[in-house]
Scaffold this active site. Structure first.
Site, PDB file in Angstrom:
ATOM      1  N   HIS A   4       7.451  23.920  13.623  1.00  0.00           N
ATOM      2  CA  HIS A   4       6.935  24.062  14.987  1.00  0.00           C
ATOM      3  C   HIS A   4       7.812  23.388  16.044  1.00  0.00           C
ATOM      4  O   HIS A   4       7.398  22.534  16.810  1.00  0.00           O
ATOM      5  CB  HIS A   4       5.452  23.705  15.125  1.00  0.00           C
ATOM      6  CG  HIS A   4       4.974  22.368  14.661  1.00  0.00           C
ATOM      7  ND1 HIS A   4       5.485  21.177  15.105  1.00  0.00           N
ATOM      8  CD2 HIS A   4       3.972  22.044  13.806  1.00  0.00           C
ATOM      9  CE1 HIS A   4       4.821  20.187  14.556  1.00  0.00           C
ATOM     10  NE2 HIS A   4       3.914  20.678  13.755  1.00  0.00           N
ATOM     11  N   ASP A  45       0.441  12.913   6.586  1.00  0.00           N
ATOM     12  CA  ASP A  45       1.755  13.016   7.250  1.00  0.00           C
ATOM     13  C   ASP A  45       2.410  11.649   7.505  1.00  0.00           C
ATOM     14  O   ASP A  45       3.647  11.551   7.588  1.00  0.00           O
ATOM     15  CB  ASP A  45       1.605  13.736   8.598  1.00  0.00           C
ATOM     16  CG  ASP A  45       1.511  15.247   8.450  1.00  0.00           C
ATOM     17  OD1 ASP A  45       1.836  15.779   7.375  1.00  0.00           O
ATOM     18  OD2 ASP A  45       1.114  15.901   9.431  1.00  0.00           O
ATOM     19  N   ASP A  79       0.489  23.594   6.683  1.00  0.00           N
ATOM     20  CA  ASP A  79       1.458  23.249   5.629  1.00  0.00           C
ATOM     21  C   ASP A  79       0.777  22.535   4.466  1.00  0.00           C
ATOM     22  O   ASP A  79       1.356  22.423   3.381  1.00  0.00           O
ATOM     23  CB  ASP A  79       2.622  22.419   6.176  1.00  0.00           C
ATOM     24  CG  ASP A  79       2.197  21.221   6.991  1.00  0.00           C
ATOM     25  OD1 ASP A  79       1.158  21.287   7.657  1.00  0.00           O
ATOM     26  OD2 ASP A  79       2.927  20.204   6.960  1.00  0.00           O
ATOM     27  N   HIS A 127      -1.816  13.038  12.877  1.00  0.00           N
ATOM     28  CA  HIS A 127      -1.548  13.438  14.242  1.00  0.00           C
ATOM     29  C   HIS A 127      -2.440  14.581  14.710  1.00  0.00           C
ATOM     30  O   HIS A 127      -2.199  15.167  15.777  1.00  0.00           O
ATOM     31  CB  HIS A 127      -0.066  13.828  14.392  1.00  0.00           C
ATOM     32  CG  HIS A 127       0.288  15.097  13.631  1.00  0.00           C
ATOM     33  ND1 HIS A 127       0.749  16.216  14.285  1.00  0.00           N
ATOM     34  CD2 HIS A 127       0.209  15.427  12.334  1.00  0.00           C
ATOM     35  CE1 HIS A 127       0.973  17.179  13.389  1.00  0.00           C
ATOM     36  NE2 HIS A 127       0.648  16.725  12.214  1.00  0.00           N
ATOM     37  N   TYR A 130      11.197  11.985  11.863  1.00  0.00           N
ATOM     38  CA  TYR A 130       9.820  12.468  11.693  1.00  0.00           C
ATOM     39  C   TYR A 130       8.881  11.745  12.663  1.00  0.00           C
ATOM     40  O   TYR A 130       8.062  12.374  13.350  1.00  0.00           O
ATOM     41  CB  TYR A 130       9.368  12.245  10.244  1.00  0.00           C
ATOM     42  CG  TYR A 130       8.081  12.948   9.927  1.00  0.00           C
ATOM     43  CD1 TYR A 130       8.075  14.248   9.455  1.00  0.00           C
ATOM     44  CD2 TYR A 130       6.859  12.324  10.135  1.00  0.00           C
ATOM     45  CE1 TYR A 130       6.887  14.910   9.196  1.00  0.00           C
ATOM     46  CE2 TYR A 130       5.675  12.970   9.883  1.00  0.00           C
ATOM     47  CZ  TYR A 130       5.694  14.262   9.406  1.00  0.00           C
ATOM     48  OH  TYR A 130       4.509  14.920   9.155  1.00  0.00           O
ATOM     49  N   GLU A 156      -3.708  20.841   8.809  1.00  0.00           N
ATOM     50  CA  GLU A 156      -2.580  21.667   9.261  1.00  0.00           C
ATOM     51  C   GLU A 156      -2.124  22.565   8.107  1.00  0.00           C
ATOM     52  O   GLU A 156      -2.183  22.187   6.927  1.00  0.00           O
ATOM     53  CB  GLU A 156      -1.430  20.795   9.783  1.00  0.00           C
ATOM     54  CG  GLU A 156      -0.415  21.638  10.539  1.00  0.00           C
ATOM     55  CD  GLU A 156       0.549  20.846  11.432  1.00  0.00           C
ATOM     56  OE1 GLU A 156       0.557  19.595  11.378  1.00  0.00           O
ATOM     57  OE2 GLU A 156       1.302  21.506  12.178  1.00  0.00           O
ATOM     58  N   HIS A 194      -5.748  16.596   5.671  1.00  0.00           N
ATOM     59  CA  HIS A 194      -5.201  17.062   6.947  1.00  0.00           C
ATOM     60  C   HIS A 194      -5.176  18.584   6.920  1.00  0.00           C
ATOM     61  O   HIS A 194      -4.645  19.181   5.982  1.00  0.00           O
ATOM     62  CB  HIS A 194      -3.791  16.469   7.101  1.00  0.00           C
ATOM     63  CG  HIS A 194      -3.043  16.913   8.311  1.00  0.00           C
ATOM     64  ND1 HIS A 194      -3.646  17.343   9.463  1.00  0.00           N
ATOM     65  CD2 HIS A 194      -1.703  16.990   8.559  1.00  0.00           C
ATOM     66  CE1 HIS A 194      -2.726  17.661  10.352  1.00  0.00           C
ATOM     67  NE2 HIS A 194      -1.540  17.468   9.822  1.00  0.00           N
ATOM     68  N   HIS A 254       4.761  14.555   2.872  1.00  0.00           N
ATOM     69  CA  HIS A 254       6.131  15.079   2.949  1.00  0.00           C
ATOM     70  C   HIS A 254       7.098  13.985   2.509  1.00  0.00           C
ATOM     71  O   HIS A 254       6.907  12.814   2.857  1.00  0.00           O
ATOM     72  CB  HIS A 254       6.512  15.465   4.385  1.00  0.00           C
ATOM     73  CG  HIS A 254       5.650  16.509   5.011  1.00  0.00           C
ATOM     74  ND1 HIS A 254       5.704  17.832   4.673  1.00  0.00           N
ATOM     75  CD2 HIS A 254       4.719  16.420   5.993  1.00  0.00           C
ATOM     76  CE1 HIS A 254       4.848  18.520   5.410  1.00  0.00           C
ATOM     77  NE2 HIS A 254       4.224  17.686   6.210  1.00  0.00           N
TER      78      HIS A 254
HETATM   79 FE1  FEO Z   1       0.645  17.773  10.289  1.00  0.00          FE
HETATM   80 FE2  FEO Z   1       2.411  18.066   7.451  1.00  0.00          FE
HETATM   81  O1  FEO Z   1       1.251  18.645   8.776  1.00  0.00           O
END
Ligand code: FEO
Length: 401
Positions: free
Chosen positions: A28, A167, A86, A148, A195, A84, A82, A228
């Site tokens: 993104h 994250d 991903d 986040h 990051y 999101e 989370h 991640h």
């Molecule tokens: Fe906020 Fe790794 O997604």
């Protein structure tokens, strides 16, 4: 395929069952030069828990890794820290296949998952501080709203001294090594800072509060397992210390010049300003936005004390690449910056005023009037650019110890 895509043992009880995305280059708007990983973890307790899932196209890889440890149908619990995509993109398809007893998320996570997937599956909301028994160990959940996303939460597995941090403490880094001590420390430093700058910087004050809360828990942290990048098991003090520093937006005597150029006039001005900053003893990074990505600029300003922006005037406006990077940086809400603007023009010359307005909108303190050059900067203009750089450098030296 479970003999190809295998789980990686973290402790006797916890396995990494995520996926490596070697190819992703855009997250993104953030350029992920080294790819990424989508981490999922399997907790082999009496009640088996799958901690987070992976981006949808990588679901098969995750399922193979789970199958290398246990029959996926034996998983009792899925946790979504989370929402999101991903991490949640394969959540409900995975749930349909393995039929867990329950999917846990935060209250906001439950709401967000419902909004994203329109009731694709039942989710049970856990409360902040709630502890869920896995039979022979417990998993405790803590909300980290806006770190986040509003739904974000973390969990603590006391038996392994392991924090599942979603994250936070992560990085976009595809690698064969799964642990911090298997990766070049310089790469860890760069990618974790990049990051933070691109994902967490807008919420830096909340990061500080979350660190305070983690500290107050008195946990004997042995592992931080983010969603991640590598699992931290060797140098937790370093990443925790870095997060504390980045969260406080501590500044250094560093200046960043970002600019666009059409026929190298604004570029010459940028280089002269850079010389002036250097002459004041201030390290400077000079970034052409044709050659650098907006996320590089975000990384560079993370610990910088000055942001100087340059653009030629193009059709009564700043150059599009400068509008791009300044819009992006504004959204990241960097604090405690001083700055200035500069640029060349042919006839109307609006760019410098527009840049100054944008810097002010970002709450950057513009410490000296901008410099314009008609067509090509002559020696007096270049001298003025040098002096501007020196002035900003001297100001940094008086305000930053
Ligand atoms: Fe906020 Fe790794 O997604």
């Amino acid at each position: 395929m479970k003999d190809v895509f295998k789980a990686v043992r973290i402790t006797d009880r916890v396995w990494w069952v995520g996926a490596v995305d070697w190819n992703i280059r855009d997250f993104h708007g953030y350029e992920t030069k080294r790819g990424s990983t989508y981490n999922a973890y399997l907790v082999m307790a009496d009640r088996i828990a799958l901690i987070d899932t992976v981006r949808a196209p990588f679901r098969d890889e995750m399922m193979c890794r789970i199958a290398s440890v246990v029959d996926p149908q034996a998983v009792d619990i899925i946790v979504s820290h989370h929402a999101e995509m991903d991490h949640s993109g394969s959540l409900f398809e995975t749930a349909r296949e393995i039929r867990p007893d329950v999917i846990y998320a935060s209250e906001m996570g439950k709401k967000t998952l419902n909004e994203l997937y329109h009731g694709a599956g039942d989710v049970i909301a856990v409360k902040d501080g709630e502890k869920v028994s896995l039979g022979n160990c417990d998993l405790a959940f803590y909300e980290t709203r806006m770190l986040h996303w509003p739904d974000s939460m973390i969990s603590w597995l006391e038996s392994e001294k392991m924090l599942f941090s979603q994250d936070a403490f992560g990085m976009h880094l595809a690698s064969s090594g799964r642990f911090d001590d298997e990766i070049d420390p310089a790469v860890l430093e760069y990618e974790s800072a990049t990051y933070f700058a691109n994902i967490l910087l807008p919420y830096a004050p909340l990061v500080g509060k979350a660190l305070d809360r983690v500290g107050a828990m008195g946990w004997d942290l042995k592992f931080i397992a983010p969603d991640h990048g590598p699992v931290w098991r060797s140098d937790l003090g370093r990443i925790l210390g870095n997060y504390r520093r980045w969260a406080s937006q501590e500044k250094t005597r560093k200046a960043v010049i970002i600019y666009a150029t059409m026929w190298h006039s604004t570029e010459r001005m940028a280089r002269a300003i850079g010389e002036g900053l250097s002459s004041a003893g201030v390290p400077v990074r000079v970034l052409s936005m044709a050659e650098n990505h907006r996320s590089d600029a975000a990384f560079e300003i993370l610990e910088a004390g000055a942001l100087i922006a340059g653009s030629p005037t193009l059709n009564n406006n700043i150059f599009p690449s400068m509008a791009d990077v300044l819009t992006y940086l504004k959204g990241l809400r960097p604090k405690k910056l001083i700055g200035a603007a500069f640029g060349s023009y042919g006839w109307s010359g609006e760019s410098v005023r527009q840049l100054e307005d944008m810097l002010k909108e970002m709450k950057v303190e513009v410490v000296t009037p901008g410099i314009t050059a008609k067509h090509v900067p002559d020696p007096p203009v270049l001298q003025a650019c040098y002096d501007l750089g020196r002035q900003v450098g001297e100001r940094l030296k008086t305000t930053i110890p």
